[in-house]
Write a protein that holds these residues in place. Sequence first.
Motif, PDB file in Angstrom:
ATOM      1  N   SER A 183      -0.417  -5.085  -6.176  1.00  0.00           N
ATOM      2  CA  SER A 183      -0.310  -6.511  -5.886  1.00  0.00           C
ATOM      3  C   SER A 183       0.389  -7.212  -7.043  1.00  0.00           C
ATOM      4  O   SER A 183       0.274  -6.807  -8.203  1.00  0.00           O
ATOM      5  N   ALA A 236       3.565   4.468  -6.149  1.00  0.00           N
ATOM      6  CA  ALA A 236       3.183   3.157  -6.673  1.00  0.00           C
ATOM      7  C   ALA A 236       3.678   2.981  -8.114  1.00  0.00           C
ATOM      8  O   ALA A 236       4.145   1.900  -8.492  1.00  0.00           O
ATOM      9  N   GLU A 265      -3.168   0.405  -3.804  1.00  0.00           N
ATOM     10  CA  GLU A 265      -2.758  -0.979  -3.584  1.00  0.00           C
ATOM     11  C   GLU A 265      -2.045  -1.510  -4.819  1.00  0.00           C
ATOM     12  O   GLU A 265      -2.560  -1.412  -5.930  1.00  0.00           O
ATOM     13  N   GLY A 284      -4.416   8.335  -4.136  1.00  0.00           N
ATOM     14  CA  GLY A 284      -3.645   8.093  -2.931  1.00  0.00           C
ATOM     15  C   GLY A 284      -4.140   8.867  -1.736  1.00  0.00           C
ATOM     16  O   GLY A 284      -5.243   9.404  -1.733  1.00  0.00           O
ATOM     17  N   GLN A 285      -3.295   8.924  -0.710  1.00  0.00           N
ATOM     18  CA  GLN A 285      -3.666   9.566   0.547  1.00  0.00           C
ATOM     19  C   GLN A 285      -3.168  10.996   0.676  1.00  0.00           C
ATOM     20  O   GLN A 285      -3.547  11.698   1.589  1.00  0.00           O
ATOM     21  N   ALA A 309       6.332   1.690   0.644  1.00  0.00           N
ATOM     22  CA  ALA A 309       5.082   0.950   0.835  1.00  0.00           C
ATOM     23  C   ALA A 309       4.990   0.310   2.208  1.00  0.00           C
ATOM     24  O   ALA A 309       5.981  -0.006   2.839  1.00  0.00           O
ATOM     25  N   ASN A 310       3.758   0.113   2.599  1.00  0.00           N
ATOM     26  CA  ASN A 310       3.418  -0.743   3.734  1.00  0.00           C
ATOM     27  C   ASN A 310       3.099  -2.086   3.080  1.00  0.00           C
ATOM     28  O   ASN A 310       2.095  -2.216   2.379  1.00  0.00           O
ATOM     29  N   TYR A 337       0.846  -1.198   0.000  1.00  0.00           N
ATOM     30  CA  TYR A 337       0.000   0.000   0.000  1.00  0.00           C
ATOM     31  C   TYR A 337       0.876   1.240   0.000  1.00  0.00           C
ATOM     32  O   TYR A 337       1.794   1.363   0.808  1.00  0.00           O
ATOM     33  N   SER A 361      -7.737   7.360   0.127  1.00  0.00           N
ATOM     34  CA  SER A 361      -7.298   6.002   0.419  1.00  0.00           C
ATOM     35  C   SER A 361      -5.966   5.711  -0.269  1.00  0.00           C
ATOM     36  O   SER A 361      -5.583   6.383  -1.221  1.00  0.00           O
ATOM     37  N   ALA A 362      -5.296   4.708   0.239  1.00  0.00           N
ATOM     38  CA  ALA A 362      -4.000   4.312  -0.306  1.00  0.00           C
ATOM     39  C   ALA A 362      -4.168   3.686  -1.690  1.00  0.00           C
ATOM     40  O   ALA A 362      -5.272   3.338  -2.111  1.00  0.00           O
ATOM     41  N   ALA A 375      -7.152   1.390  -2.746  1.00  0.00           N
ATOM     42  CA  ALA A 375      -7.433   0.473  -1.635  1.00  0.00           C
ATOM     43  C   ALA A 375      -8.847   0.673  -1.099  1.00  0.00           C
ATOM     44  O   ALA A 375      -9.364  -0.173  -0.397  1.00  0.00           O
TER      45      ALA A 375
END
Length: 98
Positions: free
Chosen positions: A74, A14, A72, A44-45, A94-95, A7, A69-70, A37
Amino acid sequence: MQHVIAYFATREAADIATEHLVQEHGIGRPDIFLQPAGNENSEGQRPSGGDSGAVAPGTVTRHDGAIGSAIELSVDVDDAKAPSIRKVLEQAGANVRA
């Protein structure tokens, strides 16, 4: 195979992480998935890039973007590559989960 989820606070971060995965780690672009996310936005945030402020004298900073929101990211990777991919994503800010 491992499913790695990360995230990011900004779409810019990203996107940069995606480029690292593609160019430095040989992961195919179609194998990397980016999405918000949450339902709030796809940026993003916090503001980044063109959203971060005035870009020219006399330009007004916009505040109408939905920042909430973040982002994502994957990707499915081989078990052997997973630790290095997690590290790349963490270094990009990233988290990382999974």
